[in-house]
Scaffold this motif. Structure first.
Motif, short mmCIF file in Angstrom:
data_model
loop_
_atom_site.label_atom_id
_atom_site.label_comp_id
_atom_site.label_asym_id
_atom_site.label_seq_id
_atom_site.Cartn_x
_atom_site.Cartn_y
_atom_site.Cartn_z
N GLU A 23 5.39 -1.62 9.32
CA GLU A 23 3.94 -1.53 9.12
C GLU A 23 3.59 -0.95 7.75
O GLU A 23 2.69 -1.45 7.06
CB GLU A 23 3.30 -0.68 10.22
CG GLU A 23 3.33 -1.34 11.58
CD GLU A 23 2.95 -0.42 12.72
OE1 GLU A 23 2.43 -0.94 13.72
OE2 GLU A 23 3.19 0.82 12.62
N TRP A 24 4.31 0.09 7.35
CA TRP A 24 4.08 0.68 6.03
C TRP A 24 4.40 -0.32 4.92
O TRP A 24 3.66 -0.42 3.94
CB TRP A 24 4.92 1.94 5.86
CG TRP A 24 4.34 3.13 6.56
CD1 TRP A 24 4.73 3.66 7.76
CD2 TRP A 24 3.26 3.93 6.11
NE1 TRP A 24 3.95 4.73 8.08
CE2 TRP A 24 3.04 4.93 7.08
CE3 TRP A 24 2.45 3.92 4.98
CZ2 TRP A 24 2.04 5.90 6.95
CZ3 TRP A 24 1.46 4.89 4.85
CH2 TRP A 24 1.27 5.85 5.82
N GLU B 159 4.40 -3.60 5.08
CA GLU B 159 3.38 -4.65 5.08
C GLU B 159 2.12 -4.18 4.37
O GLU B 159 1.56 -4.89 3.54
CB GLU B 159 3.05 -5.07 6.51
CG GLU B 159 2.01 -6.17 6.58
CD GLU B 159 1.67 -6.58 8.01
OE1 GLU B 159 0.64 -7.23 8.18
OE2 GLU B 159 2.42 -6.24 8.94
N SER B 160 1.66 -2.96 4.68
CA SER B 160 0.47 -2.41 4.02
C SER B 160 0.69 -2.28 2.52
O SER B 160 -0.18 -2.64 1.73
CB SER B 160 0.13 -1.04 4.61
OG SER B 160 -0.29 -1.15 5.94
N THR C 101 0.89 -5.78 0.77
CA THR C 101 -0.45 -6.38 0.71
C THR C 101 -1.26 -5.74 -0.41
O THR C 101 -1.93 -6.43 -1.19
CB THR C 101 -1.18 -6.22 2.06
OG1 THR C 101 -0.42 -6.90 3.07
CG2 THR C 101 -2.58 -6.79 2.02
N TYR D 28 -4.90 2.93 -2.43
CA TYR D 28 -5.14 2.47 -1.06
C TYR D 28 -4.83 3.63 -0.12
O TYR D 28 -3.69 4.09 -0.04
CB TYR D 28 -4.26 1.26 -0.74
CG TYR D 28 -4.40 0.75 0.66
CD1 TYR D 28 -5.60 0.19 1.09
CD2 TYR D 28 -3.35 0.83 1.57
CE1 TYR D 28 -5.74 -0.29 2.40
CE2 TYR D 28 -3.48 0.35 2.86
CZ TYR D 28 -4.68 -0.20 3.27
OH TYR D 28 -4.81 -0.66 4.55
N ILE E 220 -4.53 5.56 3.51
CA ILE E 220 -4.21 5.34 4.92
C ILE E 220 -4.43 6.66 5.64
O ILE E 220 -3.83 7.68 5.31
CB ILE E 220 -2.75 4.84 5.09
CG1 ILE E 220 -2.59 3.53 4.33
CG2 ILE E 220 -2.43 4.69 6.57
CD1 ILE E 220 -1.21 2.96 4.35
#
Length: 76
Positions: free
Chosen positions: A60-61, A63-64, A67, A46, A48
């Motif tokens: 935020e990191w 959560e990414s 997920t 994934y 970014i």
């Protein structure tokens, strides 16, 4: 803003199969990539598109990353 590190991000996510590294190629923007590996086999990546971890908060990191882990584990 507090400095965010890969070690902090991975520890907060808590998945032993996950890594996070900065990938740079000539003539391309820098980016970070989460990689999910199990038994030396890459099961997913994934990307970014940011040049520094501090472009996002720890939350935020995490959560990414969580997920992404959930998506890979749902497929395997």
């Amino acid at each position: 803003m507090k400095r965010v590190t890969r070690k902090e991000i991975l520890k907060a996510i808590g998945c032993p199969h996950l890594s996070l590294r900065k990938s740079t190629y000539p003539c391309r923007d820098a980016r970070f990539v989460f990689t999910y590996e199990r038994h030396s086999q890459t099961l997913g990546t994934y990307w970014i598109h940011v040049d520094q971890l501090n472009r996002g908060t720890l939350e935020e990191w995490v959560e990414s990353g969580k997920t992404f882990v959930d998506e890979v584990e749902a497929e395997t």
